[in-house]
Design an enzyme around this catalytic site. Structure first.
Site, PDB file in Angstrom:
ATOM      1  N   ARG B  55       6.505 -10.040  13.244  1.00 26.67           N
ATOM      2  CA  ARG B  55       7.165  -8.786  12.892  1.00 26.67           C
ATOM      3  C   ARG B  55       7.080  -7.748  14.000  1.00 26.67           C
ATOM      4  O   ARG B  55       8.081  -7.146  14.373  1.00 26.67           O
ATOM      5  CB  ARG B  55       6.452  -8.154  11.709  1.00 26.67           C
ATOM      6  CG  ARG B  55       6.933  -8.555  10.410  1.00 26.67           C
ATOM      7  CD  ARG B  55       5.829  -8.203   9.431  1.00 26.67           C
ATOM      8  NE  ARG B  55       5.800  -9.194   8.405  1.00 26.67           N
ATOM      9  CZ  ARG B  55       6.562  -9.134   7.342  1.00 26.67           C
ATOM     10  NH1 ARG B  55       7.381  -8.127   7.171  1.00 26.67           N
ATOM     11  NH2 ARG B  55       6.524 -10.090   6.459  1.00 26.67           N
ATOM     12  N   THR B  56       5.857  -7.509  14.471  1.00 25.73           N
ATOM     13  CA  THR B  56       5.691  -6.475  15.497  1.00 25.73           C
ATOM     14  C   THR B  56       6.458  -6.843  16.756  1.00 25.73           C
ATOM     15  O   THR B  56       7.133  -6.020  17.354  1.00 25.73           O
ATOM     16  CB  THR B  56       4.191  -6.278  15.810  1.00 25.73           C
ATOM     17  OG1 THR B  56       3.523  -5.931  14.596  1.00 25.73           O
ATOM     18  CG2 THR B  56       3.970  -5.176  16.825  1.00 25.73           C
ATOM     19  N   LYS B  84      -5.728 -21.058  30.261  1.00 27.78           N
ATOM     20  CA  LYS B  84      -6.547 -21.645  31.333  1.00 27.78           C
ATOM     21  C   LYS B  84      -7.706 -20.722  31.689  1.00 27.78           C
ATOM     22  O   LYS B  84      -8.430 -20.982  32.657  1.00 27.78           O
ATOM     23  CB  LYS B  84      -5.686 -21.909  32.569  1.00 27.78           C
ATOM     24  CG  LYS B  84      -4.532 -22.857  32.275  1.00 27.78           C
ATOM     25  CD  LYS B  84      -3.680 -23.103  33.508  1.00 27.78           C
ATOM     26  CE  LYS B  84      -2.429 -23.878  33.149  1.00 27.78           C
ATOM     27  NZ  LYS B  84      -1.199 -23.127  33.390  1.00 27.78           N
ATOM     28  N   ARG B 105      -0.393  -7.395  22.100  1.00 22.34           N
ATOM     29  CA  ARG B 105      -1.124  -7.637  20.843  1.00 22.34           C
ATOM     30  C   ARG B 105      -2.258  -8.580  21.210  1.00 22.34           C
ATOM     31  O   ARG B 105      -2.039  -9.589  21.897  1.00 22.34           O
ATOM     32  CB  ARG B 105      -0.182  -8.285  19.826  1.00 22.34           C
ATOM     33  CG  ARG B 105      -0.872  -9.018  18.673  1.00 22.34           C
ATOM     34  CD  ARG B 105      -1.608  -8.106  17.722  1.00 22.34           C
ATOM     35  NE  ARG B 105      -0.722  -7.234  17.000  1.00 22.34           N
ATOM     36  CZ  ARG B 105      -0.449  -7.358  15.698  1.00 22.34           C
ATOM     37  NH1 ARG B 105      -0.988  -8.303  14.982  1.00 22.34           N
ATOM     38  NH2 ARG B 105       0.367  -6.510  15.119  1.00 22.34           N
ATOM     39  N   HIS B 133      -3.521   0.465  15.719  1.00 20.85           N
ATOM     40  CA  HIS B 133      -2.151  -0.016  15.683  1.00 20.85           C
ATOM     41  C   HIS B 133      -1.245   1.206  15.775  1.00 20.85           C
ATOM     42  O   HIS B 133      -0.593   1.590  14.812  1.00 20.85           O
ATOM     43  CB  HIS B 133      -1.905  -0.805  14.386  1.00 20.85           C
ATOM     44  CG  HIS B 133      -0.716  -1.702  14.433  1.00 20.85           C
ATOM     45  ND1 HIS B 133       0.156  -1.731  15.504  1.00 20.85           N
ATOM     46  CD2 HIS B 133      -0.243  -2.598  13.539  1.00 20.85           C
ATOM     47  CE1 HIS B 133       1.106  -2.621  15.251  1.00 20.85           C
ATOM     48  NE2 HIS B 133       0.890  -3.156  14.064  1.00 20.85           N
TER      49      HIS B 133
END
Ligand SMILES: [Zn+2]
Lengths: 142, 308
Positions: B55-56, B84, B105, B133
């Protein structure tokens, strides 16, 4: 009575709460010095009941922030020619960087270990520090 | 007041006036989208999603595409060089050469702040662990302003998991900086807001806070009801979870005494804390809230890119 000669020239770390002297000794790596160093434990003290003292015969660079973090009651006496020429009070630092780790396991500093969190003393708290990355509070323990 | 080149890691990074500028622009774009459909031509948004949040990510991508810009990035750290063991510092030093603005995120708290220290282009926090957020907060503010005309003189109820909910923490801290806001915090005893957050809100402002376990007792007096999900995994006792979860299920019946102009918000996704029979109630605005989130992000990116 245990006798310890006074130092002619150097530093006396005084008013260490009893039991913390050895930890401070280790934290400051005083065993690595070439000059005479004395650790006195459980000395009678008017204010504290019992205290520890460290005497260093020479001038070394002391990290006052770490001493303040360990025990803000500590005083530092600078000795010249058997006389105290300066008394320094240490204090709980407002900001510290790199002296301890954030306790939050979800903090980025626990993975990307090249990052040194900068901590700020939390409001309304005497000992807790807020991480600059995750804002969690960590209490410094020696 | 210039937001060009600025990072947004925590809502507190922006002053109230700066937040207001983003909100006002967001609503102007919402009302006149064609005026803004080309302002980011030639600009690239880099999306660094170290954990999935479809969604974000889609909201940010939609926002950039609606302004005529382009998008690149990864949405799964397992398939990128990050798997890695590359550090954030190195990833950012490479990627900020590929994009004009970055959104990150990350499951680790503080990761976007670290990224901002190594980035020469603006970094936007798209959610870091249970911490912050801020673009959800911008979304919430744009929604409130859209439906109430301004962000002041409001009694705002938060209901559900107030302990672990980052959207709640960000919005609480931010709303407490606006004029004449009071809070009703409704949660089970075990899921009250962290005490350091409550202390911070109280010591910074003169906000009035009521903490309660009852939704019914206060629903008639609030202007905004911000529902959140109670997460099952936080409970040790299944029976207790079931009992509490059911006490905070909002249904049409519970809204009988609520104000006519109540705003019911939710950061989504919901599970069962809002009944489907509420969706048709004109006071339920959570889907409009998600839509307005795109405009909030358009405004933010336009301002930090300096194209407005
Ligand atoms: Zn941290």
């Amino acid at each position: 009575m245990l006798k310890v000669t006074s130092i002619e020239r150097g530093i006396v770390i005084d008013h260490i709460s009893s039991g913390k002297g050895l930890k401070i000794f280790q934290k400051l790596s005083l065993d690595k010095l070439n000059t005479p160093v004395v650790l006195l434990m459980n000395v009678q003290s008017k204010e504290l009941g019992k205290k520890d003292i460290i005497k260093i015969q020479d001038f070394i660079d002391l990290d006052l922030r770490i001493l303040g973090l360990i025990d803000p009651n500590i005083t530092i006496n600078i000795i010249e020619k058997d006389q105290i020429v300066e008394k320094k009070k240490v204090e709980l630092p407002q900001k510290v960087k790199g002296l301890f780790q954030c306790k939050n396991p979800r903090c980025i500093t626990s993975i990307d270990t090249y990052v040194e969190p900068e901590f700020t003393l939390a409001k309304n708290s005497r000992r807790k520090y807020k991480c600059s990355y995750c804002e969690e509070l960590t209490e410094y323990k020696l | 007041m210039n937001l060009t080149g600025r990072h947004l890691i925590d809502p507190n990074d922006f002053t109230i006036e700066e937040l207001q500028k983003v909100i006002d622009l967001g609503l102007d774009i919402y009302n006149n989208p064609s005026n803004y459909s080309d302002i980011c031509r030639g600009k690239i948004l880099g999306t660094l999603f170290y954990e999935p949040s479809t969604r974000t990510r889609l909201s940010f991508e939609s926002a950039m595409l609606r302004m005529g810009g382009s998008v690149l990035g990864f949405s799964d750290s397992n398939t990128s060089s990050v798997s890695k063991g590359e550090t954030i510092a190195d990833t950012i030093r490479v990627l900020d050469g590929y994009a004009d603005v970055l959104v990150m995120r990350h499951p680790r708290e503080g990761a976007p702040k670290l990224a901002s220290e190594f980035s020469s282009v603006p970094v936007i926090n798209g959610g870091d662990g249970g911490h912050q957020h801020p673009t959800q907060t911008l979304t919430d503010l744009v929604t409130i302003q859209h439906y109430r005309g301004k962000i002041s003189n409001l009694k705002v109820a938060f209901c559900g998991d107030l302990l672990f909910g980052r959207t709640v923490h960000s919005l609480l801290k931010t709303l407490s900086r606006f004029p004449h806001i009071s809070f009703v915090l409704i949660s089970p005893e075990q899921l009250k807001i962290p005490s350091h957050l409550r202390d911070e809100i109280i010591s910074n402002t003169n906000v009035e806070i009521i903490e309660t376990q009852s939704l019914e007792d206060h629903i008639n007096e609030v202007d905004i009801l911000y529902m959140t999900r109670i997460q099952k995994e936080r409970f040790f006792n299944e029976e207790e979870y079931v009992k509490l979860k059911d006490s905070y299920v909002l249904c049409k019946d519970k809204l009988k005494n609520a104000k006519e102009d109540l705003l019911i918000l939710h950061p989504l996704p919901r599970v069962n804390e809002i009944n489907y029979d509420v969706d048709s109630d004109p006071r339920a605005k959570y889907f409009e809230q998600a839509k307005l989130g795109v405009y909030a992000r358009m405004a933010l990116m336009a301002l930090v890119l300096g194209v407005i």
